[in-house]
Design an enzyme around this catalytic site. Structure first.
Site, PDB file in Angstrom:
ATOM      1  CG  ASN A   8     -30.492 -26.507   5.752  1.00 45.84           C
ATOM      2  OD1 ASN A   8     -29.581 -26.498   4.924  1.00 45.84           O
ATOM      3  ND2 ASN A   8     -30.661 -25.556   6.657  1.00 45.84           N
ATOM      4  NE  ARG A  92     -30.473 -22.207   3.705  1.00 51.52           N
ATOM      5  CZ  ARG A  92     -30.255 -21.640   4.862  1.00 51.52           C
ATOM      6  NH1 ARG A  92     -30.276 -22.345   5.951  1.00 51.52           N
ATOM      7  NH2 ARG A  92     -30.028 -20.350   4.920  1.00 51.52           N
ATOM      8  CG  HIS A 180     -28.177 -15.355   5.659  1.00 53.18           C
ATOM      9  ND1 HIS A 180     -27.093 -14.566   5.997  1.00 53.18           N
ATOM     10  CD2 HIS A 180     -27.873 -16.601   6.077  1.00 53.18           C
ATOM     11  CE1 HIS A 180     -26.179 -15.316   6.588  1.00 53.18           C
ATOM     12  NE2 HIS A 180     -26.616 -16.561   6.651  1.00 53.18           N
ATOM     13  NE  ARG A 240     -19.320 -18.580   6.149  1.00 56.24           N
ATOM     14  CZ  ARG A 240     -20.627 -18.610   5.924  1.00 56.24           C
ATOM     15  NH1 ARG A 240     -21.144 -17.892   4.938  1.00 56.24           N
ATOM     16  NH2 ARG A 240     -21.420 -19.315   6.682  1.00 56.24           N
ATOM     17  CD  GLU A 378     -32.580 -19.465   7.672  1.00 56.04           C
ATOM     18  OE1 GLU A 378     -32.426 -19.927   8.834  1.00 56.04           O
ATOM     19  OE2 GLU A 378     -31.635 -19.083   6.968  1.00 56.04           O
TER      20      GLU A 378
END
Ligand code: ADP
Length: 404
Positions: A8, A92, A180, A240, A378
């Site tokens: 990742n 990922r 996600h 964000r 994940e």
């Protein structure tokens, strides 16, 4: 024993995990590590399956100036010192664009197609692709699989996938993708083991981490997400802003003289909890602060989760369960309690003792809607996809064919 490497990669760090393939294809995490501070203060840290420390080493900047060099150092450490030779690598990749609705084994052609989506995720996609390219160059025979954060949401209806803009832009990829997806896919796969009946119904999953979004699951399929074209939309996040009137962006350009690059940097790095609190993007710090702006940032975060939950409940035409996951969702009893009280009108109420204990089921016996904490994983999802693409004959995917 055969192993799978999961990678990742971000702008200044690369995280990796090794899974061993046990009997009947079960995967067991053997180690996790990361090289962070790439190009500034590079450091390799790793721990074993039980959290036992395996490495903590600093490197000079010029030894690890970029992601490919970080991959080389991590790879050499795994091979030469731990004698780990993975049989495949799962990555990922944030953006699969309109076409990829599932993971795919990568070759040079796929990398070229994925480069088209750099413009759609400029802060993530280039870093996700860099390690794939470097492994393709150095170990061309090693199978690599790209797992997309957008893929799980490709089940959205046309109406959920569109913006109200001319069709030409939609055709060239300006759509509501949602992100996600690997986290939501993991939750959708795990929920049937926890609550088999509810997993078939209408569920909102709140992935509340540094990045935050919510997903509406109907029978385990994503039908709506709070994120859209980029991972900027929807809920406020660490840095964000979440949903913001595009007029604010126009104002920044016309009145503040900001360039596109400045606006991008501002929206990805200076807003959200950090911008609003003026203190930190870390929820733990905000929770312990008594500053007015830290409280305002938390109030805003909770309020927007409540508003967006209403929107997703409308998309689902009702609600049968609510799930918290990711760093804040799994660990902050305070935020969960405050979100639950925002959802009181839907019939949600928590058992405060179970919530404080971070139990799996945290709703009270009088709650009309059960509320769960489901820790996400994940990386395991990526390892599972990688293994299943290795062991199954690749299925031809009409959309992928069209993509080529
Ligand atoms: P990501 O994977 O997106 O980097 P995580 O899912 O690990 O993020 O979530 C990170 C965030 O979780 C941190 O920024 C922190 O704000 C929050 N967090 C972690 N533990 C706690 C806690 N005990 N209480 C409140 N917030 C927490």
């Amino acid at each position: 024993m055969d192993t799978i490497l999961v990678v990742n990669a971000g702008s200044s760090s690369v995280k990796f995990r090794i899974y061993s393939i046990e009997n009947e294809g079960m995967l067991r995490q053997q180690l996790k590590g990361q090289i962070d501070g790439i190009g500034s203060r590079p450091r390799l840290r790793a721990s074993g399956g039980e959290g036992d420390p395996l490495a903590d080493r600093a490197y000079p900047i010029d030894a690890v100036p970029d992601l490919p060099s970080a991959m080389e150092i991590a790879g050499a450490w795994l091979r030469d010192e731990l004698c780990i030779h993975p049989i495949a690598v799962g990555h990922r990749v944030v953006h699969g664009g309109p076409d990829y609705d599932r993971p795919i084994q990568v070759d040079h052609g796929v990398v070229t197609r994925l480069e088209r989506f750099i413009a759609l995720a400029p802060l993530h996609q280039p870093h996700n692709l860099a390690p794939i390219r470097s492994i393709l160059a150095n170990f061309p025979a090693l199978p690599q699989v790209a797992c997309f954060d957008t893929a799980f949401h490709r089940t959205h209806s046309a109406v959920a996938d569109h913006y109200a803009i001319p069709h030409g832009l939609h055709a060239e990829g300006v759509r509501r993708y949602g992100f996600h997806g690997l986290s939501y896919e993991y939750i959708a796969k795990t929920l049937p083991k926890i609550a088999p009946k509810i997993a078939k119904e209408r569920v909102i999953v709140a992935h509340l981490g540094s990045g935050a979004s919510m997903c509406a699951l109907s029978g385990g399929r994503s039908i709506e997400s709070t994120m859209g074209f980029t991972a900027l939309d929807g809920l406020p996040m660490g840095t964000r802003p979440g949903q913001i009137d595009p007029g604010v962006v126009l104002y920044l350009i016309s009145e503040k003289g900001m360039s596109a690059a400045n606006v991008q940097n501002f929206l990805y790095r200076d807003c959200g909890l950090k911008g609003l609190s003026g203190i930190s993007n870390d929820m733990r710090e905000l929770e312990t602060s008594d500053s007015f702006n830290a409280r305002l940032a938390i109030d805003y975060f909770v309020y927007r989760i409540g508003l967006n939950a209403g929107m997703l409940a409308a998309a689902l035409q009702g609600l049968d369960a609510f799930v918290f996951t990711a760093g804040i969702g799994e660990n902050s009893a305070t935020i969960r309690a405050r979100v639950a009280s925002q959802l009181g009108w839907l019939g949600v109420s928590l058992d405060q003792a179970e919530n404080a204990r971070h139990s799996r089921l945290i709703s009270g016996s009088n709650s009309r809607i059960p509320v769960y904490i489901v820790p996400t994983d994940e990386e395991l999802m990526i390892a599972q996809h990688t293994l299943s693409l290795l062991t199954k004959r690749p299925t031809t995917n009409a959309r992928q064919e069209r993509a080529s």
